[in-house]
Design an enzyme around this catalytic site. Sequence first.
Site, PDB file in Angstrom:
ATOM      1  N   ARG A 123       0.809  -1.244   0.000  1.00 25.92           N
ATOM      2  CA  ARG A 123       0.000   0.000   0.000  1.00 25.92           C
ATOM      3  C   ARG A 123       0.832   1.280   0.000  1.00 25.92           C
ATOM      4  NH1 ARG A 123      -3.738  -2.890   3.394  1.00 25.92           N
ATOM      5  NH2 ARG A 123      -5.372  -3.658   2.014  1.00 25.92           N
ATOM      6  N   LYS A 145       3.277  11.620 -11.328  1.00 23.76           N
ATOM      7  CA  LYS A 145       2.356  10.819 -12.145  1.00 23.76           C
ATOM      8  C   LYS A 145       3.043   9.494 -12.425  1.00 23.76           C
ATOM      9  CE  LYS A 145      -0.563  14.026 -14.716  1.00 23.76           C
ATOM     10  NZ  LYS A 145      -0.908  14.584 -16.041  1.00 23.76           N
ATOM     11  N   GLU A 187       9.761  17.734 -24.967  1.00 30.99           N
ATOM     12  CA  GLU A 187       9.120  18.136 -23.703  1.00 30.99           C
ATOM     13  C   GLU A 187       9.685  19.489 -23.222  1.00 30.99           C
ATOM     14  OE1 GLU A 187       6.497  16.707 -22.554  1.00 30.99           O
ATOM     15  OE2 GLU A 187       6.595  14.518 -22.730  1.00 30.99           O
ATOM     16  N   LYS A 227       8.197  22.704 -14.362  1.00 32.09           N
ATOM     17  CA  LYS A 227       7.351  21.567 -13.995  1.00 32.09           C
ATOM     18  C   LYS A 227       7.015  21.625 -12.496  1.00 32.09           C
ATOM     19  CE  LYS A 227       5.735  17.213 -14.610  1.00 32.09           C
ATOM     20  NZ  LYS A 227       5.711  16.001 -15.350  1.00 32.09           N
ATOM     21  N   GLU A 237      -4.095  17.868 -11.144  1.00 31.28           N
ATOM     22  CA  GLU A 237      -4.581  18.318 -12.453  1.00 31.28           C
ATOM     23  C   GLU A 237      -6.062  18.722 -12.435  1.00 31.28           C
ATOM     24  OE1 GLU A 237      -2.785  16.212 -15.818  1.00 31.28           O
ATOM     25  OE2 GLU A 237      -4.569  16.686 -16.966  1.00 31.28           O
ATOM     26  N   ARG A 241      -2.443  22.162 -14.242  1.00 29.76           N
ATOM     27  CA  ARG A 241      -1.538  21.085 -14.675  1.00 29.76           C
ATOM     28  C   ARG A 241      -1.863  20.573 -16.081  1.00 29.76           C
ATOM     29  NH1 ARG A 241       1.231  16.213 -11.128  1.00 29.76           N
ATOM     30  NH2 ARG A 241       2.417  15.374 -12.878  1.00 29.76           N
ATOM     31  N   ASN A 245       0.101  19.142 -20.521  1.00 32.88           N
ATOM     32  CA  ASN A 245      -0.341  18.164 -21.516  1.00 32.88           C
ATOM     33  C   ASN A 245      -0.420  18.745 -22.909  1.00 32.88           C
ATOM     34  OD1 ASN A 245      -0.830  15.498 -20.661  1.00 32.88           O
ATOM     35  ND2 ASN A 245      -2.296  16.335 -19.196  1.00 32.88           N
ATOM     36  N   HIS A 248      -0.133  16.625 -26.031  1.00 28.80           N
ATOM     37  CA  HIS A 248      -0.243  15.229 -25.601  1.00 28.80           C
ATOM     38  C   HIS A 248      -1.563  14.561 -25.979  1.00 28.80           C
ATOM     39  CE1 HIS A 248       3.380  16.179 -23.397  1.00 28.80           C
ATOM     40  NE2 HIS A 248       3.445  14.966 -22.864  1.00 28.80           N
ATOM     41  N   HIS A 252      -0.424  11.397 -27.500  1.00 27.89           N
ATOM     42  CA  HIS A 252      -0.685  10.065 -26.939  1.00 27.89           C
ATOM     43  C   HIS A 252      -1.475   9.206 -27.925  1.00 27.89           C
ATOM     44  CE1 HIS A 252      -0.138  11.158 -22.386  1.00 27.89           C
ATOM     45  NE2 HIS A 252       0.994  10.860 -22.976  1.00 27.89           N
TER      46      HIS A 252
END
Length: 371
Positions: A123, A145, A187, A227, A237, A241, A245, A248, A252
């Site tokens: 955990r 992330k 990036e 960042k 986010e 935030r 992206n 992205h 993605h």
Amino acid sequence: MARDALEIRFARAPVQCSVVLRDGLLEQLSRAEIGNAGTSCVIITDDLVARLYGKQLKEKLCGIARTNVITFPHGERSKTLNTVARITAKMSKLGCDRKTILFALGGGVAGDLGGFVASIFKRGIQYFQVPTTLLAMVDSSIGGKTGVDAVWGKNQLGSYYQPDGVFIDPSTLDTLPSSEIINGIAEMAKSGIIADPQLFAKIDSALNNKAIIDGLKPLIFNACKIKAEVVEKDEREANLRSTLNYGHTVGHALESSSGYRLSHGKSVLLGMFCEGWISSKLGLFEAKDYERHSLLLSRIRDRFNVRTPLLDQKKVLRFAFLDKKTSEGSLRMSLPEKIGKMHIAKDGMYTAPVSRELFLESLSQLRQERN
Ligand code: NAD
Ligand code: GLY
């Protein structure tokens, strides 16, 4: 000797993360930097990075606590639940417990996988990011992330889980193949576009260097600061935030639909071409800045010979709808207004709705530019 450090303080007290950048840091890592030694350490890394830096880091950590190295085959295709299952089973067999400290050593894949393992093993255990690619240094190691790709899409399973620290040793970039630099520079260009006109201009100058990495190394900490500032203000986010992206949503979708043959950075670069075009079409991106934006991206594309793949546009669109910013069945993107300034809608949100038609048109634009 280059040395920089910063602290990221999150609203959820007492979550805090220190970022240290120093040439030769891997050679010099000490208990003082790690703090509480834990019962044991485990290094999670890919097979290539293990050969280059695994032994070095293990030797350092062995002076602090019993340390094991667990490896996985390099590349995006290892970023899966199967790899997580294999790593956690191995950790259990090695006697790792709640006080074991995990070190995610390598590129963004090791960072995302290692961070995810740290977030679920018993955990949640303490962990550090030790990035060795330019992309991981300027982006993925910071912000917490973590996660893996699912068969239905990229980064679909994951968690927010902050490392205790990020140890950046830029000298590890000396072994990074030049073909990997594109992933980091994409990036970095994104960071400049969303928040820092000076970084944007410096990346442009760095492209004039014969050995481009020499021009980029001094800019790593600037990108880290951008960042850090964003994630400190909006860890989960909720709004700001989403600017990280930029490029992205399309990126993605391109990466997933290529079966990960197109690398993350190349996908993001092409994604920024599309999303910048969309912003301009919507009348959000100021014309002069849009021109400068696309010129820099073209310089990067040409320098690294990035080619637009043949696209199955409907497939790309299907993947785009898996984007986590999608809301009530509508695509949303964070779009630039100027270099260094992202658009804020009337409702205060950094994302704007984008129609399927405009999305598809942006892909056609990309194909027209195909070389
Ligand atoms: P990667 O981790 O696959 O590394 C690229 C290659 O470089 C690998 O083959 C690796 O073995 C090799 N390598 C790493 N360091 C090296 C070194 N110093 N010398 C020689 N070879 C070295 O890829 P990446 O580009 O670093 O990361 C991409 C991943 O990062 C993607 O999965 C992406 O989704 C993720 N990412 C995550 C975040 C985040 O916020 N969590 C942000 C951006 C990207
Ligand atoms: N790479 C996007 C983020 O960290 O939010």
